[in-house]
Each structure stands twice: as C-alpha cells, then as structure tokens.
Design an enzyme around this catalytic site. Structure first.
Site, mmCIF file in Angstrom:
data_model
loop_
_atom_site.group_PDB
_atom_site.id
_atom_site.type_symbol
_atom_site.label_atom_id
_atom_site.label_comp_id
_atom_site.label_asym_id
_atom_site.label_seq_id
_atom_site.Cartn_x
_atom_site.Cartn_y
_atom_site.Cartn_z
ATOM 1 N N TYR A 129 2.772 -2.864 6.029
ATOM 2 C CA TYR A 129 3.017 -2.330 7.366
ATOM 3 C C TYR A 129 1.750 -1.756 7.961
ATOM 4 C CZ TYR A 129 3.046 2.555 5.680
ATOM 5 O OH TYR A 129 2.691 3.774 5.159
ATOM 6 N N ARG B 43 -7.063 -4.205 8.885
ATOM 7 C CA ARG B 43 -6.441 -3.767 7.626
ATOM 8 C C ARG B 43 -5.178 -4.579 7.331
ATOM 9 N NH1 ARG B 43 -5.228 2.444 6.990
ATOM 10 N NH2 ARG B 43 -3.591 1.913 8.465
ATOM 11 N N ARG C 207 17.074 -13.741 -5.270
ATOM 12 C CA ARG C 207 16.349 -12.688 -5.980
ATOM 13 C C ARG C 207 15.689 -13.219 -7.246
ATOM 14 N NH1 ARG C 207 16.872 -8.784 -9.822
ATOM 15 N NH2 ARG C 207 15.806 -6.821 -9.369
ATOM 16 N N LYS D 140 -1.461 -1.477 2.055
ATOM 17 C CA LYS D 140 -0.507 -0.613 2.776
ATOM 18 C C LYS D 140 0.903 -1.185 2.642
ATOM 19 C CE LYS D 140 -0.240 1.908 7.186
ATOM 20 N NZ LYS D 140 -0.141 3.291 6.721
ATOM 21 N N GLU E 294 -5.102 11.781 -1.963
ATOM 22 C CA GLU E 294 -4.875 11.858 -0.518
ATOM 23 C C GLU E 294 -3.565 12.586 -0.266
ATOM 24 O OE1 GLU E 294 -4.535 7.824 1.104
ATOM 25 O OE2 GLU E 294 -3.736 7.144 -0.810
ATOM 26 N N LEU F 238 -5.516 4.734 0.332
ATOM 27 C CA LEU F 238 -5.476 3.818 1.465
ATOM 28 C C LEU F 238 -6.776 3.988 2.255
ATOM 29 C CD1 LEU F 238 -3.622 1.825 3.046
ATOM 30 C CD2 LEU F 238 -3.248 3.707 4.628
HETATM 31 N N1 PLP Z 1 -3.280 7.520 3.306
HETATM 32 C C1 PLP Z 1 -1.984 7.170 3.269
HETATM 33 C C2 PLP Z 1 -1.284 7.141 1.960
HETATM 34 C C3 PLP Z 1 -1.308 6.817 4.452
HETATM 35 O O1 PLP Z 1 -0.016 6.441 4.399
HETATM 36 C C4 PLP Z 1 -2.002 6.867 5.679
HETATM 37 C C5 PLP Z 1 -1.344 6.508 6.936
HETATM 38 O O2 PLP Z 1 -0.209 6.123 6.977
HETATM 39 C C6 PLP Z 1 -3.345 7.273 5.671
HETATM 40 C C7 PLP Z 1 -3.957 7.583 4.468
HETATM 41 C C8 PLP Z 1 -4.138 7.348 6.946
HETATM 42 O O3 PLP Z 1 -4.470 6.072 7.400
HETATM 43 P P1 PLP Z 1 -4.740 5.793 8.948
HETATM 44 O O4 PLP Z 1 -5.832 6.748 9.336
HETATM 45 O O5 PLP Z 1 -5.190 4.391 8.966
HETATM 46 O O6 PLP Z 1 -3.459 6.051 9.664
#
Ligand code: PLP
Length: 284
Positions: free
Chosen positions: A33, A52, A100, A147, A179, A204
């Site tokens: 997503y 991304r 499945r 993501k 994070e 991410l």
């Molecule tokens: N880290 C995680 C785990 C996230 O889910 C997100 C955003 O959804 C971010 C960092 C920040 O990413 P972005 O700045 O691209 O929204």
C-alpha cells in the site's frame, strides 16, 4: 457523503466496492500500500510515493495493472470525484484472488483499490503539545522496507502504547530504536545534530524522512544516519516523528520521561515549517 472509490478500473460508491474472500490480500496479507497526503486538492510527495510503490511491487513480484501516467490520473480523479480538499489517498495492490495456497498463483490478476479519507492534516493539535511515545519490542517481520499490509503487530503496539497512556509506540530491536508504529523516529542531540536511523530492511524507507534530510542539508542542519538507543532518545534535546500525514510531529515524552524541556523543540518546529512550505510549493 458517500465516497466514490476505485476498484480495478471501476468507480463505485464505497458500499458497492467488493473484493473476493479469496483475495490474497485478505488471506495472506499479500498486498502492498501507499498513503499520499492531499492539501488544497493537491498531491504531496507524489513522485516519492509512486517510486516506493514501484519498489514494493518489484520486491514481491506483484504487477501494478496501471502505467505510471494512468496511476497519477487515477489519483487526480479520486480527488476530484470526492471533492477532497485535505486528507489522504490510500492505495492498495494485492496479488489478487486465487484458491488458497502458500505458493503464489501463476498469472494472477492483481486487485488495485484506492479510497480517500478527508481529515485536517495541516492543522494538527498535537503540534503544540507534542506526542508521548512508549518503547515496545519490535516484533514485526524482517522486511519492513516493503510497505505491506501486514500491520497487525504495529496495530497491537499502538494499542499497548495507548493502554500505557501514550499516543504511539517507538519500536526497539537489539537495543536500538527502529521506528514508530507508522512513522519514522528521529532525535536531535544536545549539540543540534539530527539523528535518524540509516536505511535497511529494518525500517520503511520513509518519503517524508528523505525530504526532511534534504531540507536539513539545505538549511545547514547537520545530520547523521545511524541507529540510536532508547537511552539516547530519552536524553536527547528533541525528538520527532515523520510521516505522509503527520509531516514533522514533535515527540515530547518517551516512556513517561520528558524529552529536553518536555515541550516541542525549536529545531523540530523549524523543520516542520520548512517541510510544509516546500511540500505545498511542490504539490501537484
Ligand atoms: N515507518 C512506518 C512503519 C510507516 O508505516 C510509515 C508510514 O506509513 C513511515 C515510516 C513513514 O513513511 P512516509 O514518510 O513515507 O509516510
């Protein structure tokens, strides 16, 4: 107002958009997503999110059914069909529906869906107070650079943080902060250096993070891309998170301990200002 959503080429009232129970996004979280911020009906950081998305689909071998130009057109159309002024666009691509099986199906038809969420993003009451975060173990899978919609653990961590009276979690692995549950974690040291974890599979690759580093560079704010410990974070001068809809948001307590003065830090607020200025100017 009922939203108009996008599903595999069709524009539908939200209640009419239906996805198969065999969809691998539903059965296996086999889906990725993106979330793109919208202000004044314009897309923020679109190029970064599109890049991304491309990377995530490539990593999982999912084919995006639309070309880059078509994808941008769909983003623009969903804004206009919903008269979206401020909020976000959520996009999801799953591998598609198949009987499945742990093995990926051959030649599946991906499921592409987009919907909007209207909400104020510029005017955030948390900017004045900052948010409180709780430190929790990072128990997510090891490919956080993709993501995916595997968001159960981040969701559980957010619930646990809220149960502890905090707003969000900062996740910790092997003695270092990775994070936040859905945002990038940053600190500012006593000597004014921005510290943010380097890119790897552990986090991410935040689009907002990349822009903030770029802005810091241009504003002569020194930065280091390296992991930091929970103790370093608690003893930092300032702390903040970044994400597509939070932009730059101060963190003022970590595990109940005030960060710096316990108020949003001046460098954090300056970065927020600079970030918003630049992103609104570049919005498309
Ligand atoms: N880290 C995680 C785990 C996230 O889910 C997100 C955003 O959804 C971010 C960092 C920040 O990413 P972005 O700045 O691209 O929204």
């Amino acid at each position: 107002m009922t939203r108009i959503v996008y599903l595999n080429g069709a524009w539908l009232p939200e209640a009419d958009a239906k996805v198969s129970i065999f969809d691998r996004g539903f059965l296996f979280a086999d889906a990725i997503y993106e979330v793109t911020g919208v202000v004044d009906g314009k897309l923020l950081e679109y190029a970064g999110h599109a890049a991304r998305l491309q990377r995530s689909t490539t990593e999982l071998g999912i084919t995006c059914p639309l070309t880059p130009d078509e994808l941008l057109a769909v983003h623009r159309e969903i804004v206009s069909r919903n008269a979206l002024k401020e909020g976000l666009i959520y996009l999801q691509i799953s591998r598609g529906a198949a009987d499945r099986d742990f093995a990926f199906p051959t030649n599946p038809t991906p499921t592409l869906t987009l919907f909007t969420q209207a909400k104020p993003v510029l005017d955030n009451s948390k900017v004045a107070t900052g948010i409180a975060v709780a430190l929790l173990p990072d128990q997510r899978w090891a490919r956080r650079d993709i993501k995916t919609v595997q968001l159960l653990y981040p969701s559980m961590a957010k619930m646990e943080a809220m149960r502890q009276g905090a707003d969000d979690a900062w996740l910790v692995e092997d003695g270092f902060v990775t994070e936040a549950s859905s945002a990038t974690a940053h600190i500012i040291t006593a000597n004014g250096r921005l510290v943010t974890r380097g890119l790897s599979n552990a986090i991410l690759h935040g689009i907002t993070r990349a822009s903030v580093l770029d802005i810091a560079e241009k504003a002569d704010i020194p930065y280091e891309e390296r992991a930091f410990t929970p103790d370093e974070a608690k003893n930092a001068a300032e702390a903040f998170i970044t994400s597509a809809t939070n932009f730059v948001l101060p963190v003022t307590t970590i595990d109940g301990q005030p960060v710096g003065t316990g108020k949003p830090g001046p460098l954090t607020l300056r970065l927020r200002e600079l970030y918003i200025q630049k992103k609104l100017a570049d919005a498309i």
